[in-house]
Design a protein around this motif. Structure first.
Motif, short mmCIF file in Angstrom:
data_model
loop_
_atom_site.label_atom_id
_atom_site.label_comp_id
_atom_site.label_asym_id
_atom_site.label_seq_id
_atom_site.Cartn_x
_atom_site.Cartn_y
_atom_site.Cartn_z
N ILE A 165 3.34 3.81 -17.95
CA ILE A 165 3.74 3.74 -16.55
C ILE A 165 2.93 2.63 -15.90
N GLY A 166 3.53 1.46 -15.79
CA GLY A 166 2.76 0.27 -15.41
C GLY A 166 2.81 -0.10 -13.94
N ILE A 167 3.57 0.64 -13.15
CA ILE A 167 3.81 0.18 -11.78
C ILE A 167 2.54 0.09 -10.94
N LYS A 168 1.63 1.07 -11.09
CA LYS A 168 0.40 1.01 -10.27
C LYS A 168 -0.45 -0.19 -10.66
N LYS A 169 -0.56 -0.40 -11.96
CA LYS A 169 -1.33 -1.54 -12.46
C LYS A 169 -0.75 -2.84 -11.91
N ILE B 42 1.02 -3.22 -9.15
CA ILE B 42 0.73 -3.35 -7.71
C ILE B 42 -0.73 -3.76 -7.50
N GLU B 43 -1.62 -3.21 -8.31
CA GLU B 43 -3.04 -3.58 -8.19
C GLU B 43 -3.23 -5.08 -8.40
N LYS B 44 -2.55 -5.62 -9.38
CA LYS B 44 -2.63 -7.07 -9.65
C LYS B 44 -2.13 -7.88 -8.46
N ILE B 45 -1.02 -7.43 -7.90
CA ILE B 45 -0.45 -8.16 -6.75
C ILE B 45 -1.45 -8.12 -5.60
N ALA B 46 -2.06 -6.94 -5.39
CA ALA B 46 -3.04 -6.79 -4.31
C ALA B 46 -4.22 -7.72 -4.55
N ASP B 47 -4.62 -7.84 -5.80
CA ASP B 47 -5.71 -8.73 -6.19
C ASP B 47 -5.42 -10.16 -5.80
N VAL B 48 -4.23 -10.61 -6.18
CA VAL B 48 -3.81 -11.98 -5.87
C VAL B 48 -3.82 -12.20 -4.36
N ASN B 49 -3.39 -11.19 -3.63
CA ASN B 49 -3.32 -11.33 -2.17
C ASN B 49 -4.64 -10.96 -1.49
N LYS C 61 0.85 -1.20 0.00
CA LYS C 61 0.00 0.00 0.00
C LYS C 61 0.88 1.25 0.00
N PHE C 62 1.93 1.20 0.80
CA PHE C 62 2.86 2.33 0.91
C PHE C 62 3.50 2.61 -0.46
N ARG C 63 3.88 1.55 -1.13
CA ARG C 63 4.47 1.71 -2.47
C ARG C 63 3.43 2.30 -3.44
N TYR C 64 2.24 1.77 -3.35
CA TYR C 64 1.17 2.21 -4.26
C TYR C 64 0.90 3.70 -4.12
N MET C 65 0.88 4.16 -2.87
CA MET C 65 0.63 5.58 -2.60
C MET C 65 1.65 6.50 -3.25
N ASN C 66 2.89 6.00 -3.34
CA ASN C 66 3.99 6.86 -3.80
C ASN C 66 4.43 6.57 -5.24
N ALA C 67 3.81 5.57 -5.84
CA ALA C 67 4.31 5.11 -7.15
C ALA C 67 4.09 6.14 -8.25
N PHE C 68 4.97 6.11 -9.23
CA PHE C 68 4.83 6.94 -10.43
C PHE C 68 3.51 6.64 -11.13
N ASP C 69 2.98 7.67 -11.79
CA ASP C 69 1.78 7.52 -12.60
C ASP C 69 1.95 8.42 -13.82
N VAL C 70 1.06 8.31 -14.77
CA VAL C 70 1.13 9.25 -15.89
C VAL C 70 0.97 10.66 -15.32
N GLY C 71 1.84 11.56 -15.71
CA GLY C 71 1.79 12.92 -15.18
C GLY C 71 2.79 13.17 -14.06
N SER C 72 3.35 12.10 -13.46
CA SER C 72 4.36 12.30 -12.40
C SER C 72 5.62 12.90 -13.01
N GLN C 73 6.40 13.54 -12.14
CA GLN C 73 7.66 14.08 -12.60
C GLN C 73 8.79 13.38 -11.84
N THR C 74 9.81 12.92 -12.56
CA THR C 74 10.93 12.24 -11.90
C THR C 74 11.88 13.29 -11.32
N ALA C 75 12.85 12.82 -10.54
CA ALA C 75 13.81 13.73 -9.91
C ALA C 75 14.64 14.48 -10.95
#
Lengths: 277, 150, 417
Positions: C400-404, C406-413, C377-391
């Motif tokens: 930007i697939g990271i949220k998707k 994480i959602e799948k992993i959450a689904d499995v769990n 959940k902590f990772r999900y809250m902070n993860a990059f999304d379309v529109g995010s700006q990197t350092a």
């Protein structure tokens, strides 16, 4: 450089006397590498791979004799080994890789006397005896004594057989390596027991790769006699083993790790022997 | 020495390794050297039905024996193991492939019904740095099916 | 346009040859009258070569010629960015494995005998083997004026203000080890003059065009007088980006006019080739009570070994990826590539992006625990999304697939995010 491929043991004995800087070629898994690396430079190689008499495993009334040229795959699959010496089967199946097991022999493993040699702790814990033959003598040496006294094979001798008593023992083996296959043992433990009505009548335990050569832990063996098998999983054996490993490899950097790891390897070895059943 | 059914007679240095005999004397280049010390299995060949590392064998020692290298696996047409490896795509750089196929052949010639555990065990002496092995295990299972149907 | 290959299984065209053992790797090439060459490598990590027994080796049976650096007609060094790796050393060796003499012999056996007979006398210097020692004042200078090959800073926001906002801070040091590609087919090259008199090198390489440039530079000839033929490659993983036997084989053919093969043993291959950079990573990460990351300070030191190779690119990549796939408004990152007398480090799968996840993901787990929040959940809250700006200031626009993920992993769990 001469290369001989004798067909019988007597021929080997003659060749051993005739040539000074000779090497016997058994499975070759160590010898070929030593030659390649320039570690040894023999004048004569005596290839004993064609001597069928050295490749037999035979059963007698009281004992089983294993030819020195029996390879690890053979040990692993042999019905007598599977019937009597579980620890040897376990050790043979975890040695090297399938290819190495098809080549490496029990005799080569003993004569090369590597501290981490897989099969030696098993053979010592089973009280195995070596048969060393030369043109004019035959010696029977207990394997444990062989290492303790550093009473090595003579230049004119060949190891022909390893004899193990058929007494009804339970035996087990466990090895800790850095990976599953092809790993050299970081620690290995072999145990054998005689149990009557859950009471330990006899115990023999041999540790490998925690000292120059494999050695038995007599203190534990003596304390175990007369106790029930539950004793094997109590604190005392673990403390004894920790002390033994500490004493044996005090100066080595691997000591702190090995004195802890020995406990797990010991427990696995005991479990694999089936004493709890 | 008989390699893939063909007899070779040569006077050789007693210290010549079998892999050198196969590659340099018999000119069969399918057997590969990866480590030269029995760790990687790329040089695996079959002698008397058993897989061995040809880098740890002296050629003189196998004088007169029958040896199978990768060139002897496909006699005229592809062996079912090779077909299966192709179909599942169990090959990347290909350097471990000949050894892997020979280890597989040594297993399946003896035990066509090998379990997944036995399959893994049989190729445990063959390193592959590309695939991660899973696809090879799939290939070997497919080869079992093909061989059984034959 | 419909691209047929995507999403469909294909049989690779080279697989038929490979399963039959017919694929041609460089060591499978044989030529009439072919000679064998190999190099004597330094056995000390740092020092100066005082003397070799080159004249004695030249007299040995089966030795065709022995080549030292004076016989190189063109450039004495090669390298993917800086030309700093000696083809044959003039006198200074900076690592175990530097090339001293190139021996050409009539067959493998004579070559091995000759290589074993080479004696090298050194003036042995005290080398540096850790990043810490290399950065100490008074350390021997291995690079150009300093031991820092490369230094990059990535900064955004206000780092001090960021940490002031933080309710929890995790500060830790992470270390990764050196690794080797260990591809199965060792480096091998065969050089010869083709029918048209073009110097041709058969090799397994990741950059035939670089190889051509290096060989031409080394021999002081035009690039169109050199041909590189890429044979089947027995694994690479970045380890075949820096060239190894190419110049040696070409040089031996150039001098003898004969076909020449150079084959590395596994030992030589392991000693000579580039490695993955070991990195020391100092991480300080701040997070607010609500679980939002607010500040990240990172110092990364990569042990680049004796030569530059891709050191700057690898450390740059490490710096750029140092935040992980997470939005952090205040960032202060510095990464340095540091010379030592260790094996030189360069490209290997991931190219600097493979080391930093150990640090940033461990930090995420440690902070999640402090927050008593589920780490996913902590990772999900902070993860990059379309529109995010990197350092580095990059606005993320697509893919930007990271949220998707994480959602799948959450689904499995079966957990709520």
């Amino acid at each position: 450089m001469d290369f001989y491929q004798p067909l019988c043991i007597n021929e080997v004995k003659d060749l051993l006397v005739q040539s000074k800087f000779n090497k016997l070629l058994a499975g070759g898994t160590d010898l070929v590498l030593d030659i390649k690396r320039g570690k040894i430079n023999p004048e004569v190689i005596i290839d004993i791979n064609r001597i069928e008499a050295l490749k037999d495993i035979r059963e007698d009334h009281h004992e089983i004799s294993i030819g020195s040229m029996v390879c690890f795959s053979q040990l692993k699959d042999n019905s007598l080994m599977n019937q009597y010496f579980h620890s040897i089967v376990l050790s043979a199946s975890h040695m090297g890789s399938p290819q190495i097991r098809n080549m490496a022999t029990i005799g080569g493993n003993i004569i090369n006397k590597a501290s981490a040699a897989d099969i030696i702790p098993c053979l010592i814990s089973l009280n195995a005896v070596l048969v060393l033959e030369s043109k004019d003598s035959i010696r029977y040496i207990n394997l444990e004594t062989y290492f303790q006294n550093e009473d090595w094979i003579r230049k004119d001798e060949i190891l022909t057989k390893i004899i193990i008593s058929k007494k009804n023992v339970l035996s087990g083996y466990n090895k800790l390596g850095k990976r599953n296959s092809l790993a050299i043992a970081r620690i290995n433990v072999a145990v054998s027991f005689m149990i009557e009505d859950k009471i330990i009548k006899h115990m023999s335990i041999c540790l490998g790769a925690v000292g120059r050569y494999p050695f038995r832990v007599k203190e534990l063996e003596e304390k175990a006699i007369g106790k029930t098998v539950d004793y094997l999983f109590s604190e005392e054996p673990l403390e004894i083993l920790e002390q033994q490993v500490y004493k044996s490899i005090k100066g080595r950097s691997s000591m702190p790790f090995k004195k802890e790891a020995i406990k797990g390897v010991y427990k696995n070895a005991v479990m694999s022997s089936g004493v709890m059943k | 020495m008989i390699i893939n059914g063909k007899s070779y007679t040569k006077k050789i240095d007693p210290l010549l390794r079998l892999i050198d005999f196969i590659r340099d004397e018999a000119k069969l280049k399918g057997t590969k050297e990866g480590c030269g010390e029995g760790e990687c299995g790329a040089c695996t060949v079959i002698i008397d039905g058993r897989a061995v590392n040809s880098c740890l064998v002296l050629a003189a020692s196998v004088n007169g024996k029958e040896i199978t290298t990768i060139e002897g696996v496909s006699q005229g047409k592809l062996h079912p193991i090779q077909e299966a490896f192709i179909e599942v795509g169990a090959v990347q750089c290909g350097y471990c492939t000949p050894g892997m196929i020979l280890s597989t052949k040594a297993l399946l010639d003896k035990n066509i019904d090998a379990t997944e555990e036995e399959i893994k065990e049989s190729i445990s002496g063959n390193l592959c740095r590309c695939t991660g092995y899973q696809i090879m295990i799939e290939g070997i299972k497919k080869a079992q099916d093909k061989l059984k149907k034959r | 346009m419909h691209v047929k290959a995507v999403g469909e299984g294909f049989i690779r065209p080279d697989i038929y040859e490979k399963v039959q053992g017919k694929a041609k790797y460089p060591d499978d090439i044989e030529m009439e009258g072919m000679l064998y060459a190999g190099v004597k490598r330094s056995t000390i990590p740092y020092g100066r070569v005082l003397k070799t027994n080159i004249d004695e080796i030249r007299q040995m049976e089966g030795v065709i010629c022995v080549i030292d650096y004076t016989m190189i007609p063109g450039a004495k060094c090669h390298g993917v960015i800086l030309k700093d790796i000696p083809i044959l050393v003039q006198d200074i060796v900076k690592r175990v494995g530097d090339c001293i003499l190139l021996i050409v012999a009539k067959d493998k056996v004579s070559l091995k005998k000759a290589l074993d007979q080479v004696e090298v006398e050194y003036d042995v210097y005290q080398g540096v083997f850790t990043i810490e020692d290399a950065l100490k004042e008074g350390a021997p200078i291995l690079g150009d004026k300093s031991n820092i090959l490369y230094d990059i800073k990535v900064k955004t926001g206000d780092i001090e203000a960021g940490f002031k906002e933080a309710d929890y801070i995790a500060e830790n040091c992470y270390h990764t080890q050196m690794t080797d590609h260990a591809f199965l087919q060792t480096e091998t090259a065969v050089a010869h003059y083709d029918d048209e008199g073009v110097l041709t090198v058969h090799v397994a390489t990741q950059y035939p065009h670089y190889d051509r440039e290096e060989v031409a530079r080394c021999l002081n000839i035009q690039e169109d007088e050199v041909k590189i033929i890429n044979e089947t490659i027995g694994g690479a993983f970045g380890g075949r980006e820096d060239i190894n036997p190419q110049c040696h084989a070409a040089l031996a053919t150039f001098i003898t006019k004969k076909p020449v093969k150079v084959v590395y043993s596994r030992e030589e291959s392991t000693i000579s080739r580039s490695k993955r950079h070991p990195m020391e990573m100092f991480y300080k990460t701040g997070v607010k009570k609500d679980g939002k990351l607010c500040a990240l300070k990172v110092r990364i030191y990569g042990d680049t070994g004796a030569y530059a190779s891709w050191g700057m690119n690898v450390l740059r990549k490490a710096a750029i990826h140092a935040t992980g796939p997470y939005v952090i408004p205040n960032v202060d990152i510095e990464a340095k590539a540091v010379y030592t007398n260790n094996p030189y480090c360069g490209a290997m799968r991931g190219f600097g992006a493979a080391q930093v996840p150990l640090a940033y993901e461990s930090q995420m787990d440690i902070l999640a625990e402090k927050l008593t929040m589920h780490p996913l959940k902590f990772r999900y809250m902070n993860a990059f999304d379309v529109g995010s700006q990197t350092a580095t200031g990059q606005k993320l626009k697509s893919s930007i697939g990271i949220k998707k993920c994480i959602e799948k992993i959450a689904d499995v769990n079966q957990m709520e995010l």
